[in-house]
Structure formats: structure tokens, C-alpha cells
Design an enzyme around this catalytic site. Structure first.
Site, mmCIF file in Angstrom:
data_model
loop_
_atom_site.group_PDB
_atom_site.id
_atom_site.type_symbol
_atom_site.label_atom_id
_atom_site.label_comp_id
_atom_site.label_asym_id
_atom_site.label_seq_id
_atom_site.Cartn_x
_atom_site.Cartn_y
_atom_site.Cartn_z
ATOM 1 N N CYS A 283 0.806 -1.219 0.000
ATOM 2 C CA CYS A 283 0.000 0.000 0.000
ATOM 3 C C CYS A 283 0.844 1.276 0.000
ATOM 4 O O CYS A 283 0.349 2.346 -0.331
ATOM 5 C CB CYS A 283 -0.964 0.013 1.184
ATOM 6 S SG CYS A 283 -0.187 0.219 2.791
ATOM 7 N N HIS B 112 -3.761 13.181 13.729
ATOM 8 C CA HIS B 112 -4.079 12.257 12.630
ATOM 9 C C HIS B 112 -2.860 11.373 12.377
ATOM 10 O O HIS B 112 -1.748 11.870 12.189
ATOM 11 C CB HIS B 112 -4.413 13.065 11.368
ATOM 12 C CG HIS B 112 -4.496 12.236 10.131
ATOM 13 N ND1 HIS B 112 -5.611 11.485 9.819
ATOM 14 C CD2 HIS B 112 -3.616 12.039 9.134
ATOM 15 C CE1 HIS B 112 -5.402 10.868 8.678
ATOM 16 N NE2 HIS B 112 -4.190 11.191 8.236
ATOM 17 N N HIS C 145 -5.278 5.743 8.577
ATOM 18 C CA HIS C 145 -6.603 5.120 8.515
ATOM 19 C C HIS C 145 -6.484 3.632 8.816
ATOM 20 O O HIS C 145 -5.403 3.053 8.688
ATOM 21 C CB HIS C 145 -7.221 5.322 7.127
ATOM 22 C CG HIS C 145 -7.550 6.740 6.845
ATOM 23 N ND1 HIS C 145 -6.633 7.625 6.299
ATOM 24 C CD2 HIS C 145 -8.681 7.466 7.055
ATOM 25 C CE1 HIS C 145 -7.192 8.818 6.179
ATOM 26 N NE2 HIS C 145 -8.438 8.743 6.623
ATOM 27 N N ASP D 213 -8.762 -5.180 5.763
ATOM 28 C CA ASP D 213 -8.111 -6.129 4.853
ATOM 29 C C ASP D 213 -6.724 -6.560 5.358
ATOM 30 O O ASP D 213 -5.842 -6.873 4.568
ATOM 31 C CB ASP D 213 -8.010 -5.537 3.447
ATOM 32 C CG ASP D 213 -7.195 -4.249 3.400
ATOM 33 O OD1 ASP D 213 -6.754 -3.757 4.463
ATOM 34 O OD2 ASP D 213 -7.001 -3.720 2.288
ATOM 35 N N ARG E 76 -5.844 -3.470 9.031
ATOM 36 C CA ARG E 76 -4.612 -2.872 8.487
ATOM 37 C C ARG E 76 -4.604 -1.398 8.896
ATOM 38 O O ARG E 76 -5.328 -0.586 8.339
ATOM 39 C CB ARG E 76 -4.553 -2.995 6.960
ATOM 40 C CG ARG E 76 -3.356 -2.271 6.352
ATOM 41 C CD ARG E 76 -3.198 -2.543 4.869
ATOM 42 N NE ARG E 76 -4.413 -2.304 4.108
ATOM 43 C CZ ARG E 76 -4.691 -1.177 3.441
ATOM 44 N NH1 ARG E 76 -3.829 -0.175 3.424
ATOM 45 N NH2 ARG E 76 -5.832 -1.068 2.764
ATOM 46 N N CYS F 20 -2.978 1.661 8.475
ATOM 47 C CA CYS F 20 -2.130 2.250 7.444
ATOM 48 C C CYS F 20 -1.702 3.639 7.941
ATOM 49 O O CYS F 20 -2.498 4.574 7.940
ATOM 50 C CB CYS F 20 -2.946 2.329 6.162
ATOM 51 S SG CYS F 20 -2.027 2.811 4.716
#
Length: 173
Positions: free
Chosen positions: A104, A141, A144, A148, A156, A158
Site C-alpha cells: 500500500c 491524525h 486510517h 483487509d 490494516r 495504514c
């Protein structure tokens, strides 16, 4: 002498490449009175204060919700044992043992270090519905979370490398 030249060359390369890895240096943390790897009390600090303390890149991602470019983060392919902390406040976030390889473009983890390490918020930006991951201490922040990931959680997480501060297991006190 050779190691000094190599380090200087690496610093110059990183600066020219725009990596801003120097943002996590000891000087950065010394200027941040809210950074602590042991205190987990929630922080209520205004963005005006964070803007004076954080580097522009870290502020943009952590406080304004931007995303670093895929495949450019310093921790994307790091495979070392240790702990990942919030780069803004020092809150413990992820163990390296929960990190896994993905395609990713960002470092991915299947679970946070504890239930209170992170918070979640609905994100409907870019015509999508996602779960935003925030630091459980300073509300920055981080990235996310998606459904999956690998077992045992199927998640996950990320994350943006710029929002993470990695400490090798040999340096954890």
C-alpha cells in the site's frame, strides 16, 4: 572520519530529497514540552501552539489530516524490532511485532499496543467512508484503518511515517 563524512552526506541527501527525517531529532523533542514516552494523560493543546512546535510537514499531516506520499516514508520498509510512538506527543502506538509487509505504500500494523493508544473518527473525505486513526493522547491524525489486514485482527492500520517515532528495542528503557 569516514563515518562522519557518510553521515554528513546522508543528511545532505535527506535534506535535498525533502525527507525531513531531521524533524525527529533530539532538538525537535527538546523544543516540544508535550513529548513524553511515559506520560499518557490526554493533551488539550491548540493547533496554534502545535504549529509553533512541530515541523511544517509533521504539522500538515498530524494536525491538518494530510497524507504523505506513498512509498516515501522512512518506516515503510523498516524491519527492526522496537516500538512506534506518536511523533507529536510520544504516546506508545504500535509494537514492531504487529507490523507487516504490504504493497500500500505506508507502514502497516494489525493492532495498536493498547485499546487507548488510538482513537477512531469517521472520515468521509474524497467521496469515501473510512475510519481515521488518531493518537489516543494528542488527537493527531496518524492514518486510517481498513478491514483487509492479516490475522489475528484482520485490520490494516495504514500509518503515515512522519507521524511515527521509532525506537529500537535496544534503546527502550
Amino acid at each position: 572520519m569516514n563515518s562522519v563524512i557518510k553521515k554528513a552526506g546522508l543528511v545532505c541527501f535527506l535534506l535535498l530529497a525533502g525527507s525531513r527525517c531531521f524533524a525527529q531529532s533530539g532538538n525537535f523533542k527538546a523544543k516540544n514540552p508535550y513529548y513524553s514516552r511515559t506520560i499518557t494523560t490526554p493533551l488539550k493543546v491548540s493547533n496554534a501552539v502545535w504549529k509553533k512546535i512541530l515541523t511544517p510537514e509533521l504539522y500538515q499531516v498530524a494536525r491538518e489530516g494530510a497524507t504523505e506520499t506513498a512509498f516515501t516514508g522512512k518506516y515503510y520498509e523498516l524491519d527492526e524490532k522496537g516500538m512506534y510512538y506518536c511523533a507529536v506527543c510520544g504516546n506508545p502506538l504500535f509494537l514492531s511485532t504487529s507490523k507487516f509487509a504490504t504493497t500500500c505504500g505506508w507502514p502497516s500494523f494489525y493492532q495498536p499496543v493498547s485499546r487507548t493508544s488510538v482513537k477512531y473518527r469517521k472520515d468521509t473525505s474524497y467521496h469515501m467512508v473510512r475510519s481515521e486513526v488518531l493518537c489516543g493522547r494528542c488527537d493527531s491524525h496518524l492514518g486510517h484503518v481498513f478491514d483487509d489486514g492479516p490475522k489475528p485482527t484482520g485490520k490494516r492500520f495504514c500509518m503515515n511515517s512522519v507521524c511515527l517515532d521509532f525506537v529500537p528495542v535496544s534503546k527502550i528503557k
